[in-house]
Design an enzyme around this catalytic site. Structure first.
Site, mmCIF file in Angstrom:
data_model
loop_
_atom_site.group_PDB
_atom_site.id
_atom_site.type_symbol
_atom_site.label_atom_id
_atom_site.label_comp_id
_atom_site.label_asym_id
_atom_site.label_seq_id
_atom_site.Cartn_x
_atom_site.Cartn_y
_atom_site.Cartn_z
ATOM 1 N N TYR A 160 17.317 61.358 -44.360
ATOM 2 C CA TYR A 160 18.292 60.732 -43.458
ATOM 3 C C TYR A 160 19.206 59.779 -44.239
ATOM 4 C CZ TYR A 160 20.106 57.598 -39.849
ATOM 5 O OH TYR A 160 20.932 56.846 -39.063
ATOM 6 N N PHE A 178 23.013 56.447 -27.466
ATOM 7 C CA PHE A 178 22.669 55.041 -27.208
ATOM 8 C C PHE A 178 23.802 54.090 -27.617
ATOM 9 C CE2 PHE A 178 20.188 51.468 -29.463
ATOM 10 C CZ PHE A 178 20.315 50.604 -28.388
ATOM 11 N N ILE A 179 24.134 54.064 -28.905
ATOM 12 C CA ILE A 179 25.157 53.113 -29.360
ATOM 13 C C ILE A 179 26.549 53.601 -28.950
ATOM 14 C CG2 ILE A 179 26.150 51.922 -31.366
ATOM 15 C CD1 ILE A 179 23.410 52.210 -32.751
HETATM 16 C C1 UD1 Z 1 16.039 52.802 -37.449
HETATM 17 C C2 UD1 Z 1 16.732 54.016 -36.938
HETATM 18 C C3 UD1 Z 1 17.640 54.587 -37.977
HETATM 19 C C4 UD1 Z 1 18.657 53.572 -38.340
HETATM 20 C C5 UD1 Z 1 17.958 52.321 -38.784
HETATM 21 C C6 UD1 Z 1 18.971 51.232 -38.959
HETATM 22 C C7 UD1 Z 1 15.540 55.143 -35.234
HETATM 23 C C8 UD1 Z 1 14.563 56.218 -34.951
HETATM 24 N N1 UD1 Z 1 15.773 54.959 -36.526
HETATM 25 O O1 UD1 Z 1 15.174 53.146 -38.534
HETATM 26 O O2 UD1 Z 1 18.307 55.708 -37.505
HETATM 27 O O3 UD1 Z 1 19.478 54.044 -39.357
HETATM 28 O O4 UD1 Z 1 17.013 51.878 -37.824
HETATM 29 O O5 UD1 Z 1 19.603 51.011 -37.760
HETATM 30 O O6 UD1 Z 1 16.054 54.483 -34.368
HETATM 31 N N2 UD1 Z 1 6.921 51.528 -36.479
HETATM 32 C C9 UD1 Z 1 5.608 51.244 -36.153
HETATM 33 N N3 UD1 Z 1 5.075 51.828 -35.047
HETATM 34 C C10 UD1 Z 1 5.781 52.707 -34.259
HETATM 35 C C11 UD1 Z 1 7.124 52.997 -34.627
HETATM 36 C C12 UD1 Z 1 7.655 52.386 -35.745
HETATM 37 O O7 UD1 Z 1 4.926 50.454 -36.831
HETATM 38 O O8 UD1 Z 1 5.218 53.194 -33.260
HETATM 39 C C13 UD1 Z 1 7.507 50.846 -37.664
HETATM 40 C C14 UD1 Z 1 8.089 51.782 -38.709
HETATM 41 O O9 UD1 Z 1 7.086 52.197 -39.608
HETATM 42 C C15 UD1 Z 1 9.144 50.882 -39.358
HETATM 43 C C16 UD1 Z 1 9.586 49.966 -38.211
HETATM 44 O O10 UD1 Z 1 8.603 50.094 -37.196
HETATM 45 O O11 UD1 Z 1 8.580 50.108 -40.351
HETATM 46 C C17 UD1 Z 1 10.925 50.338 -37.623
HETATM 47 O O12 UD1 Z 1 10.899 51.695 -37.234
HETATM 48 P P1 UD1 Z 1 12.045 52.336 -36.311
HETATM 49 O O13 UD1 Z 1 12.314 51.465 -35.147
HETATM 50 O O14 UD1 Z 1 11.663 53.723 -36.041
HETATM 51 O O15 UD1 Z 1 13.345 52.243 -37.183
HETATM 52 P P2 UD1 Z 1 13.644 52.624 -38.667
HETATM 53 O O16 UD1 Z 1 12.830 53.781 -39.111
HETATM 54 O O17 UD1 Z 1 13.577 51.351 -39.452
#
Ligand code: UD1
Length: 311
Positions: free
Chosen positions: A143, A14-15
């Site tokens: 991670y 992606f990035i």
């Molecule tokens: C993401 C990246 C990680 C990166 C970081 C900083 C991914 C999978 N992870 O982590 O590699 O280092 O950003 O750039 O891209 N959530 C929900 N519902 C869902 C999915 C997620 O509530 O269906 C919440 C999660 O609990 C979290 C937030 O959304 O609190 C963000 O989650 P996500 O987008 O997966 O990213 P991170 O885990 O923060």
């Protein structure tokens, strides 16, 4: 960086693919190495040299480093939640892969090395106030442990070889081209699910905050690193958005009146993750140009097209 030949590890992802296109657009030469587990060959422009290989494979690394004078190291297993199930594979790629890459570098040729790190290296914060690079590093997930170890070993080895090293700590990156997996960025998950007619789920109470940054801003910040003061820089926007706010924004655009489902919070996730970007602004001239509110329709349009849905 003018006239330079950059290696982008993970350049089919992606990035990495956005970074590769931006470097080529500036007239740089680019080699990409990618094992295509998540990345797609089609995301790598024809103008880049492509090595299909894994960063844990020394022969593939030697091939990829041929003629290269700088490295953007983005190849990694990228998932915080998934790293609890797959911690052996994740650490093997994110730590040992980085170590092998460092070993394969020719210090007489390589003039800079930039590592894509993550906000996952930080300890949790007590409040949504933006955190700067002096915030304690105490990762909550395998991670984050891997990314912190990759930063530290890179700093040590590259210092001993006289190669300037910069770690850019990415906050939550969104934008066109993010692959849909259960672990991928929440904005892509929410939009894809709603377009498929499925409900969305907020983990925990939804009051956790993230700093959502557009991939083009991440690319601009990363590209600015060679030749600048080496160090460690947050790349975010400085603005926090709660998951409840994000769900509301996306539901309003795609399913007005619908409510999100709730599921228990995951272990290993930060409560508050908002970047203070003063250091990047000063050292790299980093000024994020995009914002989630304005970009939402663009991201929806891309995912709609990928899903094969008409406007
Ligand atoms: C993401 C990246 C990680 C990166 C970081 C900083 C991914 C999978 N992870 O982590 O590699 O280092 O950003 O750039 O891209 N959530 C929900 N519902 C869902 C999915 C997620 O509530 O269906 C919440 C999660 O609990 C979290 C937030 O959304 O609190 C963000 O989650 P996500 O987008 O997966 O990213 P991170 O885990 O923060």
């Amino acid at each position: 960086m003018t006239g330079s030949h950059a290696l982008v590890t993970g350049g089919a992802g992606f990035i990495g693919s956005h970074l590769t296109r931006a470097l080529l657009a500036e007239g740089r030469r680019v080699t990409v190495i990618d094992n295509l587990t998540v990345g797609r060959r089609g995301a790598v422009p024809d103008d880049a040299r492509f090595v299909h290989g894994d960063i844990r494979d020394e022969a593939a690394l030697r091939d990829a480093l041929e003629g290269v004078d700088g490295v953007f190291h983005l190849a990694a297993q990228v998932t915080i939640r998934g790293s609890f199930d797959r911690f052996v594979e994740d650490l093997d790629t994110n730590v040992m892969g980085t170590a092998r890459l460092l070993k394969a570098l020719d210090p007489s040729r390589v003039r800079w090395f930039t590592l894509a790190s993550s906000m996952a290296v930080y300890a949790d914060a007590d409040s949504p106030a933006p955190i700067d690079e002096s915030h304690p590093t105490r990762p909550l997930s395998p991670y984050g442990v891997g990314k912190l170890a990759a930063e530290q070993v890179s700093a040590q080895i590259l210092a001993s070889r006289g190669i300037p090293f910069t770690a850019v700590r990415f906050f939550n990156t969104y934008g066109p081209g993010q692959t849909f997996t259960p672990y991928v960025g929440v904005l892509t998950i929410f939009i894809t699910k709603l377009l498929r007619g499925e409900p969305i789920t907020v983990f925990g109470d939804g009051e956790q905050q993230r700093d959502f940054i557009h991939v083009s801003d991440i690319v601009a910040g990363t590209m600015a690193t060679p030749g600048k003061t080496p160090g460690c820089y947050n790349l975010g926007t400085g603005r926090g958005t709660s998951l409840n706010q994000l769900a509301e924004l996306v539901l309003e655009a795609l399913a007005p009146g619908q409510r999100p489902q709730h599921a228990p919070a995951h272990t290993g996730e930060l409560r508050f993750s908002v970047a203070n970007i003063d250091a990047a602004r000063r050292a790299l001239g980093f000024v994020p140009a995009r914002s989630l509110d304005r970009d939402l329709q663009e991201v929806i349009a891309h995912i709609r097209a990928r899903e094969g849905l008409a406007e």
